[in-house]
Scaffold this active site. Structure first.
Site, PDB file in Angstrom:
ATOM      1  N   GLU A   1      70.432  35.457  30.244  1.00  0.00           N
ATOM      2  CA  GLU A   1      71.026  36.438  30.776  1.00  0.00           C
ATOM      3  C   GLU A   1      71.475  35.943  32.090  1.00  0.00           C
ATOM      4  OE1 GLU A   1      72.007  39.887  33.106  1.00  0.00           O
ATOM      5  OE2 GLU A   1      70.357  38.560  33.453  1.00  0.00           O
TER       6      GLU A   1
ATOM      7  N   ASP B   1      64.480  35.215  30.236  1.00  0.00           N
ATOM      8  CA  ASP B   1      64.761  34.075  31.423  1.00  0.00           C
ATOM      9  C   ASP B   1      64.742  34.631  32.728  1.00  0.00           C
ATOM     10  OD1 ASP B   1      67.088  35.310  30.952  1.00  0.00           O
ATOM     11  OD2 ASP B   1      68.174  33.761  32.076  1.00  0.00           O
TER      12      ASP B   1
HETATM   13 ZN    ZN Z   1      67.731  40.940  34.622  1.00  0.00          ZN
END
Ligand code: ZN
Length: 410
Positions: free
Chosen positions: A178, A83
């Site tokens: 994340e 992401d």
């Molecule tokens: Zn990162």
């Protein structure tokens, strides 16, 4: 070893896929579009001959590169996230390469007047002569962490072709979300089966990270006493003003905007309320747990003084543990950083251990039982339109992973 062409090809392909995560989403992964890249990565892993390739119901992609040496060796994991940050658009990313950068202005976009140089980014200074990749002015680049994906995939392909390189079993993990702090929430550490892992996520060539903040949430609740302002003398407690007084009482040198490196802070992120009731939320951050607790006592002392100053109000202060410094876990097995430092040196770089001023997936994994420091990707200026990555830095990162795989057989 020169992997630059292969690294760029992958980085470009991954960067063009919009994988922005969403902190307000209730689903996992937080956005469906991340699955597009996760599926592609699973297919690519199969195509290069990786074993036990799996895309699970949460979207985690895992795979194995079988050992090339006999005997029991520690299983080493390499992880990266798909992401990109919700802080800047990741739609329609157009990467461009600034070949053999000579040290002057790197024009990201003439139209937007976006220029990158050593004045606005001193970290660039170490990259003279290197190929620098940026986006084109409207989006972030997404090298955080598509550079990590490209590096791991390229290393996996190389090791699968070169079985003469000695290494134990390696595990690969690609994760979503994340950037919204949920990346490894459902990650099955046991099924992953690694003894130690490294995230390949960010920072300039040579940087390695074994340390992140200790983090607590802060809440201050003020209950006031509302009285008609005309008759309020010695009878009113204005909760909103008391809250503001507490916030203003916190020292200026302990704020995020006045601290760096290893200095901790308390940031007040939110104030809301009126005369009757007010609430302040905040975050406390420090690499050293003792210093974190000392800072919290300092805030408690400020609040205690305000309780004396405003006897008609009720003031509650609470702290809530958010995450802890992974160094606590990693130092217990010195070979984890020892082998990483050796691998970085073998790539011709001086390792630079940096404390992360935030949390990482690696921190969470470390406390889940899988110690996971971080390895550089060669990039910088994340989460915005000034993001860049050096292809030479990425190449060094790939070399480090290969060295690291070899180191763990010793
Ligand atoms: Zn990162």
């Amino acid at each position: 070893m020169n992997f630059k062409a292969a690294l760029y090809k992958r980085l470009e392909k991954y960067a063009r896929i919009d994988t922005q995560s969403d902190e307000n989403s209730q689903t996992f992964p937080s956005t469906k579009k991340q699955l597009v890249l996760l599926k592609l990565l699973a297919a690519e892993l199969k195509a290069i001959g990786a074993k036990r390739v799996k895309l699970d119901k949460y979207g985690y992609v895992t795979a194995e590169i079988p050992a090339t040496v006999k005997g029991k060796k520690p299983v080493v994991g390499f992880l990266a996230h798909v992401d990109t940050s919700p802080a800047a658009s990741g739609l329609g990313v157009k990467p461009q390469v600034h070949k053999a950068w000579k040290g002057g202005d790197i024009v990201i976009s003439r139209k937007h007047g976006l220029v990158l140089n050593t004045k606005n980014c001193p970290e660039l200074a170490g990259c003279r002569g290197e190929d620098i990749v940026t986006a084109s002015g409207d989006t972030l680049l997404g090298a955080d962490d598509k550079a990590g994906l490209a590096i791991i995939m390229t290393v996996a392909e190389y090791l699968l072709k070169h079985k003469e390189i000695p290494h134990g079993a390696l595990r690969i993990g690609f994760t979503p979300d994340e950037e919204v702090g949920q990346g490894v929430k459902f990650f099955d550490v046991k099924a992953f089966g690694a003894d130690v892992a490294y995230t390949v996520d960010g920072d300039v060539a040579g940087a390695v990270e074994e340390e992140n903040f200790n983090a607590d949430g802060v809440k201050i609740a003020v209950e006031g006493k509302s009285v008609h302002p005309g008759t309020a003398k010695n009878a009113m407690a204005n909760a909103a003003r008391i809250a503001a007084d507490i916030v203003a009482g916190w020292p200026e040198h302990l704020l995020p905007e006045t601290t760096e490196n290893r200095e901790g802070f308390i940031m007040f992120t939110d104030i809301s309320g009126g005369t009757e009731k007010a609430e302040v939320s905040g975050i406390a951050r420090e690499h050293d747990l003792k210093k974190l607790k000392a800072m919290e006592r300092q805030l408690e002392a400020i609040v205690a003084a305000k309780r004396l100053k405003y006897p008609l109000a009720r003031i509650d202060l609470t702290f809530k543990e958010q995450y802890r410094n992974m160094k606590e876990v990693i130092v217990k097995r010195p070979e984890i950083m020892g082998k990483l430092m050796a691998a970085v040196k073998q790539a011709g770089l001086t390792p630079h251990v940096k404390p992360v001023r935030g949390g990482t997936d690696g921190a969470r994994l470390s406390f889940m039982g899988l110690p996971t420091p971080n390895v550089f990707t060669g990039g910088y200026n994340y989460h915005g339109r000034y993001e860049w990555v050096s292809l030479d830095g990425m190449n060094k990162s790939a070399e480090v992973l290969i060295n690291l795989a070899r180191e763990w057989t010793k």
